[in-house]
Scaffold this active site. Sequence first.
Site, PDB file in Angstrom:
ATOM      1  CB  CYS A  52      20.348 -50.094   6.922  1.00  0.00           C
ATOM      2  SG  CYS A  52      21.307 -49.014   7.968  1.00  0.00           S
ATOM      3  NE  ARG A  89      23.050 -40.546  10.285  1.00  0.00           N
ATOM      4  CZ  ARG A  89      23.842 -41.059   9.344  1.00  0.00           C
ATOM      5  NH1 ARG A  89      25.081 -40.610   9.208  1.00  0.00           N
ATOM      6  NH2 ARG A  89      23.403 -42.015   8.565  1.00  0.00           N
ATOM      7  CD  GLN A  91      21.426 -41.938   5.088  1.00  0.00           C
ATOM      8  OE1 GLN A  91      20.606 -42.722   5.554  1.00  0.00           O
ATOM      9  NE2 GLN A  91      22.732 -42.103   5.219  1.00  0.00           N
ATOM     10  CG  ASP A 111      20.073 -45.349   2.717  1.00  0.00           C
ATOM     11  OD1 ASP A 111      21.125 -45.822   2.263  1.00  0.00           O
ATOM     12  OD2 ASP A 111      19.761 -45.404   3.922  1.00  0.00           O
ATOM     13  CG  HIS A 163      19.898 -50.647   2.558  1.00  0.00           C
ATOM     14  ND1 HIS A 163      19.114 -49.552   2.822  1.00  0.00           N
ATOM     15  CD2 HIS A 163      21.038 -50.471   3.273  1.00  0.00           C
ATOM     16  CE1 HIS A 163      19.732 -48.767   3.679  1.00  0.00           C
ATOM     17  NE2 HIS A 163      20.907 -49.285   3.975  1.00  0.00           N
ATOM     18  CE  LYS A 183      34.566 -46.419   4.618  1.00  0.00           C
ATOM     19  NZ  LYS A 183      34.003 -45.305   5.379  1.00  0.00           N
ATOM     20  CG  HIS A 227      24.709 -50.201   4.138  1.00  0.00           C
ATOM     21  ND1 HIS A 227      23.678 -49.890   4.983  1.00  0.00           N
ATOM     22  CD2 HIS A 227      25.333 -51.265   4.691  1.00  0.00           C
ATOM     23  CE1 HIS A 227      23.689 -50.710   6.014  1.00  0.00           C
ATOM     24  NE2 HIS A 227      24.683 -51.565   5.869  1.00  0.00           N
TER      25      HIS A 227
END
Length: 658
Positions: free
Chosen positions: A354, A383, A401, A403, A405, A486, A532
């Site tokens: 992000c 991670r 991911q 991912d 945004h 979320k 996200h």
Amino acid sequence: MADITVSLPDGSERTLPSGATAADLAADIGPGLARDAIAAVVDGTGCDLAVPLADGATVEITTPGSDRGLETLRHSTAHVLAQAVLGLWPGATFAIGPPIDHGFYYDFDLPDGATFDPEDLETIDERMREIIAADQAFVRGESDVAEALEIFADHAYKREIIEKVTSGGAAGDLADEAGAGGVGEQLSYYRNGDDFVDLCRGPHVPSTGRLGHFALQKVAGAYWRGDETRPMLQRIYGTAWSTGKDLRGHLHRLAEAEKRDHRRLAAELDLVSWPEVLGPGLAVWHPRGATVRKIIEDYSRSRHEAGGYDFVFSPHIAKSVLWETSGHLDFYADSMYPPMEMDGASYYPKPMNCPFHVTVFQSSQRSYRDLPKRYFELGAVYRYELSGAIHGLLRSRGFTQDDAHIFCTREQVADELASLLDFTISVLKAFGFDDFQAKLSTRPEEKSVGDQELWDLATDGLRSALESAGLAYEVDEGGGAFYGPKIDVDVTDAIGRPWQLSTLQLDFNLPERFGLEYIGADGARHQPVMIHRALMGSIERFFGVLLEHYAGAFPAWLAPEQVRVLPVADVHQDYADQVLARLVDEGFRATVDPADEPLGKRVRSAKTAKLPHVLVVGDDDVANDTVGDNARGADKPERDLPLDDFVERLAALVAERR
RNA sequence: GCCCGAGUAGCUCAGUUGGCCAGAGCAGGCGCCUUGUAAGCGUCAGGUCGUCGGUUCGAAUCCGACCUCGGGCUCCA
């Protein structure tokens, strides 16, 4: 003596003599029910069969087959487990032992820090069966706090539960978990046998003889009250059912699930491995696994392209200042790999994408006309997961991911969320999932950022997105992050297991931290709302879930090898090569397995590798331009199929993603 | 990270109470066989028994530490 009248769930009423118990009611209804009854629900509350009924009560008799009955059965079995362990290990004490899905557990603290061996389970199992054979009655007792503390004088954990339960307030969870009973100052407990008593809210089966279809499964450590600063207790897990058939069925399903284990399949099908030299939680993709992954990624990219996303890329590391601004170093440092020092700066491997996407947004001044901006990246992140949490592809330290945004105006939030959710479900369906369960998490009680109007706007937007998508969902009140509400979406796989994949997460924090803005129609500066969105979550994890969902038998469009051509004998090799050339030309993933081994052996190899199609070609096929198609799942091979027809059929399957 | 358990050939596993050169099947190489739908025959190669240290005349086997994996707890995509 006055009679009492009670109502049954079907609305009918029964009149019984005063003082009649739930057991009497069951007997009055019928001998079958009297035999099956193990507990009752009186005015919505679970009770023992021995409880006297009040006039006007609504009573439901609990039988072992019902959810509530199973729960009671499992809870009672947990008591017997504790009774066995306390009898076998003098000086041992016990904590909590609730029913859980499919079974129960009980937590123990053994004297001198002793632990259970797996062999101990057999000993405990035998003792439990003795207790069950003895058909001991479960006898309920009630007392005040002082007396309860005395009864459990030797059991510190029980005393702690008693104190928490009676002090009220936040201990409710623990009381539930413990099954400890008590309203106000009254506590309940159950005795069975001469020497066993457990603090418990009940209800229980009338006697231990009603139990028996159970199996002890494993020993594990568990922190007292789930708190890692508290003592580690020894937990024994078991499963229990109302019939031997159900028990065997459950054990069979467990064995089947084990066969689907993606780590086992990844090795058997030569897809992925975890070389020790890389370090825990880090995988390499072999060609067959990489092929499937590439198809997944290609499909994802094509959908995003069509869905109005802009593709971006970002590096794997960035200087500490980025992570200070984003707040990750404050909140997330424990899960980040440590920094590399270079040229006087600290570079951290990224745990999330992000902040990078934020910098893309910041790269030029934005107008409301530009919004919404949807940035998409298959971004690899790292991670530092706890070593004990790592689990194949489902939980790893390096993963990718899918991912996105989204930066939009407040006015756009609702529409954007609705279309994001539709997009998400549509992509997941393409991979063969059709059963979804969503969870909406709302503003936490404690500290959170963003004004209430914004929270309401976003939460309402999420809710209406769920409703317009027609998704079943539950609400987790206060379960949102401090920076926004979320939606999480679970899919249910082929054997009914839920997997959390997608998440749609509002973020009121990063726009603030990075000072994001756009110029509105009014010419003033406004802060955009950030969303996200991870759809598969992690490509690695998604692949692992698909592998388990399909038990390794990928549908044709995903299969790493779609067709294998087997010439019956050497003389058919040329024709097999021609067939292969045609298949490859049509864009299929195919190979030829020459006649160095007997046909049966080669068929077996191809079947073991879970190929969707095995084509056998011999004299007849050479003569007629045909193939013998041994399709996965078919009863028997289909002979004399024109090659053109096969090509057409397979092309249709792939086009339909089947 | 914490608790319990496990690490023997690429894979699945044997290996009696510590004692001759550590075994099998599958997979792999080579040779024979030329096969119509789930394991043809023979042969060869392959292991510092997870790593390091200790006990012992002698360790795959006993002890310790570490590494990795598995099941839980915690955490989580």
